[in-house]
Design a protein around this motif. Sequence first.
Motif, PDB file in Angstrom:
ATOM      1  N   ILE A   8       0.857  -1.184   0.000  1.00  0.00           N
ATOM      2  CA  ILE A   8       0.000   0.000   0.000  1.00  0.00           C
ATOM      3  C   ILE A   8       0.895   1.235   0.000  1.00  0.00           C
ATOM      4  O   ILE A   8       2.098   1.138   0.240  1.00  0.00           O
ATOM      5  N   SER A   9       0.308   2.374  -0.247  1.00  0.00           N
ATOM      6  CA  SER A   9       1.100   3.604  -0.291  1.00  0.00           C
ATOM      7  C   SER A   9       1.620   3.936   1.106  1.00  0.00           C
ATOM      8  O   SER A   9       1.006   3.572   2.118  1.00  0.00           O
ATOM      9  N   PRO A  10       2.742   4.630   1.159  1.00  0.00           N
ATOM     10  CA  PRO A  10       3.246   5.061   2.466  1.00  0.00           C
ATOM     11  C   PRO A  10       2.224   5.910   3.228  1.00  0.00           C
ATOM     12  O   PRO A  10       2.112   5.808   4.449  1.00  0.00           O
ATOM     13  N   GLU A  11       1.463   6.709   2.509  1.00  0.00           N
ATOM     14  CA  GLU A  11       0.451   7.549   3.153  1.00  0.00           C
ATOM     15  C   GLU A  11      -0.642   6.693   3.806  1.00  0.00           C
ATOM     16  O   GLU A  11      -1.067   6.975   4.930  1.00  0.00           O
ATOM     17  N   ARG A  12      -1.089   5.666   3.096  1.00  0.00           N
ATOM     18  CA  ARG A  12      -2.122   4.782   3.667  1.00  0.00           C
ATOM     19  C   ARG A  12      -1.560   4.011   4.856  1.00  0.00           C
ATOM     20  O   ARG A  12      -2.254   3.814   5.854  1.00  0.00           O
ATOM     21  N   PHE A  13      -0.319   3.585   4.762  1.00  0.00           N
ATOM     22  CA  PHE A  13       0.315   2.883   5.877  1.00  0.00           C
ATOM     23  C   PHE A  13       0.347   3.794   7.102  1.00  0.00           C
ATOM     24  O   PHE A  13      -0.009   3.374   8.210  1.00  0.00           O
ATOM     25  N   ASP A  14       0.740   5.052   6.906  1.00  0.00           N
ATOM     26  CA  ASP A  14       0.757   6.014   8.017  1.00  0.00           C
ATOM     27  C   ASP A  14      -0.631   6.170   8.626  1.00  0.00           C
ATOM     28  O   ASP A  14      -0.775   6.279   9.848  1.00  0.00           O
ATOM     29  N   VAL A  37       6.328   8.129  17.602  1.00  0.00           N
ATOM     30  CA  VAL A  37       6.187   6.927  16.787  1.00  0.00           C
ATOM     31  C   VAL A  37       6.588   7.302  15.362  1.00  0.00           C
ATOM     32  O   VAL A  37       6.068   8.267  14.798  1.00  0.00           O
ATOM     33  N   LEU A  38       7.522   6.539  14.818  1.00  0.00           N
ATOM     34  CA  LEU A  38       8.055   6.798  13.488  1.00  0.00           C
ATOM     35  C   LEU A  38       7.890   5.566  12.607  1.00  0.00           C
ATOM     36  O   LEU A  38       8.035   4.437  13.081  1.00  0.00           O
ATOM     37  N   GLU A  95      -2.097  -6.348  12.262  1.00  0.00           N
ATOM     38  CA  GLU A  95      -0.683  -6.537  12.631  1.00  0.00           C
ATOM     39  C   GLU A  95      -0.037  -5.223  13.066  1.00  0.00           C
ATOM     40  O   GLU A  95       0.787  -5.211  13.985  1.00  0.00           O
ATOM     41  N   ILE A  96      -0.409  -4.137  12.428  1.00  0.00           N
ATOM     42  CA  ILE A  96       0.098  -2.828  12.848  1.00  0.00           C
ATOM     43  C   ILE A  96      -0.375  -2.536  14.261  1.00  0.00           C
ATOM     44  O   ILE A  96       0.405  -2.095  15.110  1.00  0.00           O
ATOM     45  N   ARG A  97      -1.637  -2.796  14.542  1.00  0.00           N
ATOM     46  CA  ARG A  97      -2.184  -2.552  15.889  1.00  0.00           C
ATOM     47  C   ARG A  97      -1.434  -3.380  16.930  1.00  0.00           C
ATOM     48  O   ARG A  97      -1.031  -2.869  17.975  1.00  0.00           O
ATOM     49  N   ILE A  98      -1.215  -4.655  16.638  1.00  0.00           N
ATOM     50  CA  ILE A  98      -0.485  -5.525  17.562  1.00  0.00           C
ATOM     51  C   ILE A  98       0.933  -4.994  17.778  1.00  0.00           C
ATOM     52  O   ILE A  98       1.420  -4.944  18.912  1.00  0.00           O
TER      53      ILE A  98
END
Length: 121
Positions: A8-14, A37-38, A95-98
């Motif tokens: 996915i795009s970096p923007e959507r990942f952020d 958080v970076l 997975e990001i939440r975890i």
Amino acid sequence: MSSVGIEISPERFDELVEQALDAIPDELAAQVHNLVVLVEEWPPEGEPQDTLGLYDGVALTDRNDLYGLTLPDRIFIFRQPLQQMCMDEIDLAAEIRITVVHEIAHHFGIDDEKLHQLGWA
């Protein structure tokens, strides 16, 4: 590492990282101090390339009266390893939440062994 999974795009990942941070209960978020958080593409050299997140700092439980005027602790979320292990955006968001919860737990002084016991590792 071979490229599989979702991209996915970096923007959507952020945005997904921001959603994970927003999901942290206010009572807990109010206890977080001097932390940023970076998002990075990959873990740093010397870390396993499948590392999903990394806490760099002094846990709240290890701070004392001498702690102050220091740069913020940092949580790194690594985009490429997370994308490679997930097949769709729903899985990626989970997975990001975890990963965010896991790394914030380190900020509170909770070690990997306890996180495994709690199901967050």
